[in-house]
Design an enzyme around this catalytic site. Structure first.
Site, PDB file in Angstrom:
ATOM      1  N   LYS A 113       0.823  -1.210   0.000  1.00 28.47           N
ATOM      2  CA  LYS A 113       0.000   0.000   0.000  1.00 28.47           C
ATOM      3  C   LYS A 113       0.862   1.268   0.000  1.00 28.47           C
ATOM      4  O   LYS A 113       0.435   2.314  -0.462  1.00 28.47           O
ATOM      5  CB  LYS A 113      -0.934   0.022   1.222  1.00 28.47           C
TER       6      LYS A 113
HETATM    7  C1  LIG Z   1      -4.351  -4.747   0.226  1.00 26.18           C
HETATM    8  C2  LIG Z   1      -3.540  -5.975   0.175  1.00 26.18           C
HETATM    9  C3  LIG Z   1      -3.762  -6.969  -0.797  1.00 26.18           C
HETATM   10  C4  LIG Z   1      -4.895  -6.904  -1.794  1.00 26.18           C
HETATM   11  O1  LIG Z   1      -4.724  -5.881  -2.758  1.00 26.18           O
HETATM   12  P1  LIG Z   1      -5.969  -5.345  -3.594  1.00 26.18           P
HETATM   13  O2  LIG Z   1      -5.466  -4.170  -4.348  1.00 26.18           O
HETATM   14  O3  LIG Z   1      -7.008  -4.969  -2.576  1.00 26.18           O
HETATM   15  O4  LIG Z   1      -6.426  -6.454  -4.470  1.00 26.18           O
HETATM   16  C5  LIG Z   1      -2.907  -8.074  -0.809  1.00 26.18           C
HETATM   17  N1  LIG Z   1      -1.915  -8.191   0.085  1.00 26.18           N
HETATM   18  C6  LIG Z   1      -1.682  -7.266   1.027  1.00 26.18           C
HETATM   19  C7  LIG Z   1      -0.578  -7.478   1.996  1.00 26.18           C
HETATM   20  C8  LIG Z   1      -2.473  -6.116   1.109  1.00 26.18           C
HETATM   21  O5  LIG Z   1      -2.238  -5.199   2.056  1.00 26.18           O
END
Ligand SMILES: *Cc1c(COP(=O)(O)O)cnc(C)c1O
Length: 495
Positions: A113
């Site tokens: 993120k």
């Molecule tokens: C948010 C997240 C995901 C999923 O990503 P999306 O964009 O919501 O599909 C996968 N792994 C981790 C560690 C995340 O924080």
């Protein structure tokens, strides 16, 4: 480059308007009116660039109302050595057995993120200035763990912004909880909600849709916005690392320019994998995007059958950031697969909100299968993937990345395909010490910060610094509220 709404093509905005607004008033999401194509020679050129230069090159194709010098400045501040613990920002690691992992967790909060939320605050405040918005933005976030901390870190002490994060009291890991409770900054606040993630999410949505509350805080000079992955400013930075990974493989002579590769992506809200699809549409040689789910396999079923049905049991898994039954960003894919048919998208979304279900047309099913593969796995299989990777390659992965690895292994067994595939690695294993240790057959009966040290011992590797130093951080936020009292907390925060 202009942006249009997935539910009404006549809505046309600039990039800054789309970013400042977040969501279209018709409920749709903003998408670029077309995909800029990578010019001939662009990939070759980018192979000799660093990550920051690649980011400027790609984002510049989408952000017409951001001068190049401005964009360059934001990129260098967002992806700086101060925030990322490796100069390559998003390195591709090859393990002994030849698997490629795109490591997206070298930022300040140790999850992917950060790749978007380190730069979103610059886009957001610049967009406010460009669109003549004079109020201060208050970012409201409901988080299942990773988004909240990444948003707090991104917006911390950014002028003209405030941020308030709600997390489910018992729904997140010890490390994630500590990361948020100890957040620094004068413009931040964090609060636990007595309920699950859906309760927190519903509470935030209610606050957003209350006109009286909106007026009340407007008088104090505030407006509300979201840092959720529906914002175009979050999706765009994610396109960069798909292209960057490809260039890295070329630079390391693993592939030649023009060779097609696959990506396997652990998926929840469909933001990450959608950015890969956008990279493909720009001309990146991608053969398949493999969508990996945990037991909440609503997307896997959709890709197999063309039927999206959220009326199913919800599982709390060891990959909690993927515990999602409504993947918001899928709407953007429907828009593309339908040949940009806004009326069709309105119909599907209407059906989803009335019945929790929709089925796409046969043409769309075919288009979907042309690009996407899918698979899901259980917690047991996830743990086995962690243990197997560690035992055979001495490489430690987190629970989300392990879902993708397991799905890829299954896919290879059945499809027998040898196309190079990059597994998108979305979090540091030290963020989920508890589950990772238990996957390795270790005892996990200790507080979160002790488990970090224990995992360091087992792995023979150091945890990322922001996690190592957690135990010395002062706890600032201990408040928790009932799920119906969230608005009062925001009200007090903005007084
Ligand atoms: C948010 C997240 C995901 C999923 O990503 P999306 O964009 O919501 O599909 C996968 N792994 C981790 C560690 C995340 O924080």
């Amino acid at each position: 480059m202009k942006y249009q709404s997935t539910r009404d093509k006549n809505v046309l905005l600039s990039a800054s308007e789309a970013i400042a607004r977040g969501l279209s008033r018709d409920g749709g999401l903003f998408v670029p009116v077309s995909f800029p194509k990578l010019p001939a020679g662009a990939l070759q050129e980018m192979c000799s660039m660093n990550y920051q230069q690649r980011a400027v090159y790609i984002m510049n194709m989408y952000l017409s109302d951001f001068p190049l010098a401005e964009l360059t400045d934001y990129v260098s501040r967002a992806y700086s050595p101060k925030s990322f613990n490796t100069p390559s920002i998003a390195p591709v690691r090859k393990t002994d057995d030849g698997t490629f992992f795109l490591e997206l967790w070298h930022g300040p909060t140790c999850a992917f993120k950060d790749m978007a939320l380190q730069i979103l605050p610059y886009f957001m405040t610049a967009s406010m200035t460009k669109t003549g918005e004079e109020r201060t933005v208050c970012i409201l976030v409901a988080t299942s763990g990773d988004t909240g901390k990444a948003a707090l870190e991104g917006f911390c002490d950014v002028p003209r912004t405030k941020i308030m994060v709600f997390y489910p009291k018992d729904g997140i890991s010890d490390v994630q909880k500590l990361q948020m409770m100890s957040q620094s900054g004068d413009n931040v606040s964090v609060c636990a909600v007595e309920g699950n993630f859906d309760d927190a999410q519903t509470g935030v949505k209610k606050i957003f849709s209350d006109p009286a509350f909106r007026d009340k805080i407007a008088e104090r000079g505030y407006f509300l916005s979201s840092a959720n992955s529906i914002n175009w400013g979050r999706l765009l930075p994610q396109i960069v690392y798909y292209i960057s990974a490809y260039c890295d493989l070329v630079a390391k002579k693993e592939i030649q320019i023009g060779d097609k590769i696959d990506f396997c992506v652990p998926t929840g809200n469909f933001g990450d994998i959608l950015a890969g699809y956008y990279a493909l549409r720009m001309g990146l040689p991608v053969r398949k995007l493999i969508c990996a789910s945990n037991s909440n396999d609503v997307l896997t079923e959709f890709i197999r059958t063309g039927i999206y049905d959220k009326n199913r049991r919800f599982y709390a898994t060891i990959s909690p950031s993927m515990d999602i039954l409504v993947s918001s960003n899928l709407e953007r894919l429907l828009f593309e697969l339908s040949g940009r048919d806004d009326e069709a998208v309105r119909g599907y979304m209407d059906s989803l909100s009335r019945t929790g279900r929709y089925e796409v047309s046969d043409d769309m099913k075919a288009a979907l299968r042309e690009t996407f593969e899918c698979g899901s796995c259980s917690d047991e299989e996830t743990k086995a993937a962690i243990a197997g990777m560690f035992e055979n390659n001495h490489y430690l992965i987190d629970t989300h990345t392990a879902v993708a690895l397991r799905v890829l292994e299954d896919f290879r067994k059945t499809a027998g395909n040898k196309t190079p595939c990059v597994v998108v690695s979305t979090a540091s294993p030290f963020k989920f010490c508890d589950s990772v240790l238990s996957a390795l057959g270790r005892d996990t009966d200790a507080p979160g910060t002790q488990l970090i040290e224990k995992l360091e011992e087992v792995a023979g590797a150091e945890a990322p610094l922001p996690l190592k130093t957690l135990k010395t951080k002062r706890i600032r936020f201990t408040e928790s509220v009932g799920k119906t009292d969230m608005q009062g907390v925001v009200d007090a925060f903005l007084s």
